[in-house]
Design a protein around this motif. Structure first.
Motif, PDB file in Angstrom:
ATOM      1  N   VAL A 103       0.823  -1.215   0.000  1.00 24.93           N
ATOM      2  CA  VAL A 103       0.000   0.000   0.000  1.00 24.93           C
ATOM      3  C   VAL A 103       0.855   1.262   0.000  1.00 24.93           C
ATOM      4  N   VAL A 104       1.922   1.270   0.783  1.00 26.27           N
ATOM      5  CA  VAL A 104       2.753   2.470   0.925  1.00 26.27           C
ATOM      6  C   VAL A 104       3.816   2.577  -0.168  1.00 26.27           C
ATOM      7  N   GLY A 105       4.341   1.437  -0.619  1.00 30.87           N
ATOM      8  CA  GLY A 105       5.439   1.459  -1.571  1.00 30.87           C
ATOM      9  C   GLY A 105       5.055   1.138  -3.001  1.00 30.87           C
ATOM     10  N   ASN A 106       4.540  -0.068  -3.226  1.00 30.59           N
ATOM     11  CA  ASN A 106       4.330  -0.533  -4.598  1.00 30.59           C
ATOM     12  C   ASN A 106       3.140   0.115  -5.297  1.00 30.59           C
ATOM     13  N   ILE A 107       2.020   0.253  -4.628  1.00 34.59           N
ATOM     14  CA  ILE A 107       0.835   0.814  -5.293  1.00 34.59           C
ATOM     15  C   ILE A 107       1.053   2.251  -5.745  1.00 34.59           C
ATOM     16  N   PRO A 108       1.637   3.140  -4.920  1.00 34.03           N
ATOM     17  CA  PRO A 108       1.894   4.499  -5.431  1.00 34.03           C
ATOM     18  C   PRO A 108       2.809   4.511  -6.660  1.00 34.03           C
ATOM     19  N   LEU A 109       3.805   3.638  -6.670  1.00 33.51           N
ATOM     20  CA  LEU A 109       4.669   3.545  -7.847  1.00 33.51           C
ATOM     21  C   LEU A 109       3.889   3.021  -9.051  1.00 33.51           C
ATOM     22  N   ASN A 110       3.041   2.026  -8.832  1.00 31.13           N
ATOM     23  CA  ASN A 110       2.201   1.508  -9.915  1.00 31.13           C
ATOM     24  C   ASN A 110       1.295   2.599 -10.472  1.00 31.13           C
ATOM     25  N   ASP A 111       0.700   3.380  -9.574  1.00 31.96           N
ATOM     26  CA  ASP A 111      -0.210   4.450 -10.015  1.00 31.96           C
ATOM     27  C   ASP A 111       0.532   5.497 -10.841  1.00 31.96           C
ATOM     28  N   ARG A 112       1.744   5.837 -10.415  1.00 31.19           N
ATOM     29  CA  ARG A 112       2.538   6.803 -11.174  1.00 31.19           C
ATOM     30  C   ARG A 112       2.890   6.256 -12.563  1.00 31.19           C
ATOM     31  N   LEU A 113       3.251   4.991 -12.604  1.00 28.60           N
ATOM     32  CA  LEU A 113       3.616   4.374 -13.882  1.00 28.60           C
ATOM     33  C   LEU A 113       2.396   4.242 -14.795  1.00 28.60           C
ATOM     34  N   ALA A 114       1.231   4.023 -14.213  1.00 33.79           N
ATOM     35  CA  ALA A 114       0.007   3.876 -15.009  1.00 33.79           C
ATOM     36  C   ALA A 114      -0.287   5.137 -15.815  1.00 33.79           C
ATOM     37  N   ASN A 115       0.121   6.277 -15.306  1.00 36.55           N
ATOM     38  CA  ASN A 115      -0.133   7.549 -15.982  1.00 36.55           C
ATOM     39  C   ASN A 115       0.937   7.929 -16.996  1.00 36.55           C
ATOM     40  N   PHE A 116       1.959   7.095 -17.136  1.00 34.95           N
ATOM     41  CA  PHE A 116       3.026   7.407 -18.074  1.00 34.95           C
ATOM     42  C   PHE A 116       2.570   7.055 -19.487  1.00 34.95           C
ATOM     43  N   PRO A 117       2.586   8.026 -20.407  1.00 31.86           N
ATOM     44  CA  PRO A 117       2.111   7.786 -21.780  1.00 31.86           C
ATOM     45  C   PRO A 117       3.187   7.136 -22.649  1.00 31.86           C
ATOM     46  N   VAL A 118       3.352   5.842 -22.496  1.00 30.84           N
ATOM     47  CA  VAL A 118       4.461   5.138 -23.138  1.00 30.84           C
ATOM     48  C   VAL A 118       4.437   5.266 -24.666  1.00 30.84           C
ATOM     49  N   ALA A 119       3.272   5.372 -25.253  1.00 31.57           N
ATOM     50  CA  ALA A 119       3.171   5.433 -26.719  1.00 31.57           C
ATOM     51  C   ALA A 119       3.632   6.771 -27.292  1.00 31.57           C
ATOM     52  N   ASN A 120       3.612   7.811 -26.482  1.00 29.63           N
ATOM     53  CA  ASN A 120       3.915   9.153 -26.987  1.00 29.63           C
ATOM     54  C   ASN A 120       5.162   9.757 -26.360  1.00 29.63           C
ATOM     55  N   THR A 121       6.179   8.943 -26.101  1.00 25.33           N
ATOM     56  CA  THR A 121       7.382   9.464 -25.459  1.00 25.33           C
ATOM     57  C   THR A 121       8.630   9.028 -26.218  1.00 25.33           C
ATOM     58  N   THR A 122       9.696   9.690 -25.886  1.00 25.20           N
ATOM     59  CA  THR A 122      10.982   9.329 -26.479  1.00 25.20           C
ATOM     60  C   THR A 122      11.593   8.172 -25.681  1.00 25.20           C
ATOM     61  N   ALA A 123      12.595   7.547 -26.264  1.00 24.78           N
ATOM     62  CA  ALA A 123      13.305   6.474 -25.572  1.00 24.78           C
ATOM     63  C   ALA A 123      13.954   6.991 -24.289  1.00 24.78           C
ATOM     64  N   ALA A 124      14.484   8.210 -24.334  1.00 27.93           N
ATOM     65  CA  ALA A 124      15.122   8.793 -23.145  1.00 27.93           C
ATOM     66  C   ALA A 124      14.100   9.015 -22.035  1.00 27.93           C
ATOM     67  N   GLN A 125      12.900   9.480 -22.374  1.00 27.52           N
ATOM     68  CA  GLN A 125      11.852   9.669 -21.369  1.00 27.52           C
ATOM     69  C   GLN A 125      11.429   8.332 -20.771  1.00 27.52           C
ATOM     70  N   ALA A 126      11.325   7.319 -21.611  1.00 25.58           N
ATOM     71  CA  ALA A 126      10.960   5.986 -21.123  1.00 25.58           C
ATOM     72  C   ALA A 126      12.058   5.433 -20.211  1.00 25.58           C
ATOM     73  N   ASP A 127      13.313   5.638 -20.598  1.00 23.88           N
ATOM     74  CA  ASP A 127      14.424   5.189 -19.765  1.00 23.88           C
ATOM     75  C   ASP A 127      14.381   5.874 -18.396  1.00 23.88           C
ATOM     76  N   ASP A 128      14.106   7.159 -18.381  1.00 20.98           N
ATOM     77  CA  ASP A 128      14.026   7.914 -17.132  1.00 20.98           C
ATOM     78  C   ASP A 128      12.858   7.425 -16.274  1.00 20.98           C
ATOM     79  N   ALA A 129      11.701   7.215 -16.885  1.00 24.23           N
ATOM     80  CA  ALA A 129      10.536   6.722 -16.142  1.00 24.23           C
ATOM     81  C   ALA A 129      10.816   5.346 -15.545  1.00 24.23           C
ATOM     82  N   ARG A 130      11.450   4.494 -16.325  1.00 21.59           N
ATOM     83  CA  ARG A 130      11.789   3.151 -15.837  1.00 21.59           C
ATOM     84  C   ARG A 130      12.762   3.243 -14.668  1.00 21.59           C
ATOM     85  N   ALA A 131      13.764   4.086 -14.797  1.00 21.86           N
ATOM     86  CA  ALA A 131      14.764   4.221 -13.737  1.00 21.86           C
ATOM     87  C   ALA A 131      14.125   4.677 -12.419  1.00 21.86           C
TER      88      ALA A 131
END
Length: 173
Positions: A103-131
């Motif tokens: 609840v405190v660790g994984n779900i907030p990270l999941n929620d943040r990742l869910a909002n990442f627009p993977v289809a409309n980003t550069t490889a560098a932005q995706a690398d940063d989001a993954r990191a």
């Protein structure tokens, strides 16, 4: 069959199912995902985080933290003090290390990742989001995997614990 062993069995089984999911992630899913390029990794995690919210996973994920303390309460008092103590420990470990960390660790990270627009980003932005996601998520995940496994071990110990035998009163000798 009495309610006590049924609740103990269900508590142990649901704890085992959660520990098994986390174990599977640790030894197969996460290493497999680590081999993917960032956009594919993000898309896969987004898909996993969507489908894991289902009644089957929810039954075990919420069953364990509800059934473990119920089982502990049913085994409170003598001669079941060993089972009670093991189940109290399993409850605490699961509540803090598995449910709490999720609840405190994984779900907030999941929620943040869910909002990442993977289809409309550069490889560098995706690398940063993954990191920013993968390292913290995996650290939290390892904590909950270990905690769930420990809670399962304690619950199995409770299943195997024998009631305290009454010792004869030798005060009259």
């Amino acid at each position: 069959m009495q309610a006590k062993p049924i609740v103990l069995t269900l508590a142990t089984a649901s704890t085992g199912l959660v520990a098994g999911v986390y174990y599977g992630f640790s030894v197969a899913v996460n290493p497999g995902l680590a081999r993917l390029p960032a956009p594919a990794y993000i898309a896969a995690m987004q898909a996993i985080n969507e489908v894991i919210v289902n009644p089957f996973f929810a039954a075990s994920f919420f069953g364990a933290p509800l059934l473990l303390p119920l089982a502990a309460a049913l085994y409170a008092g003598r001669p079941q003090v060993r089972r009670f103590r093991l189940l109290v420990a399993a409850t605490g470990v699961f509540w803090v290390g598995s449910l709490g960390v999720t609840v405190v660790g994984n779900i907030p990270l999941n929620d943040r990742l869910a909002n990442f627009p993977v289809a409309n980003t550069t490889a560098a932005q995706a690398d940063d989001a993954r990191a920013h996601f993968a390292g913290p998520w995996n650290r939290w995940h390892n904590v909950r995997a270990l905690a769930s496994t420990l809670a399962l071990t304690l619950a199995v110990g409770a299943c195997l614990a024998t009631p305290r035998s009454k010792t004869p009163d030798n005060s009259n000798k």
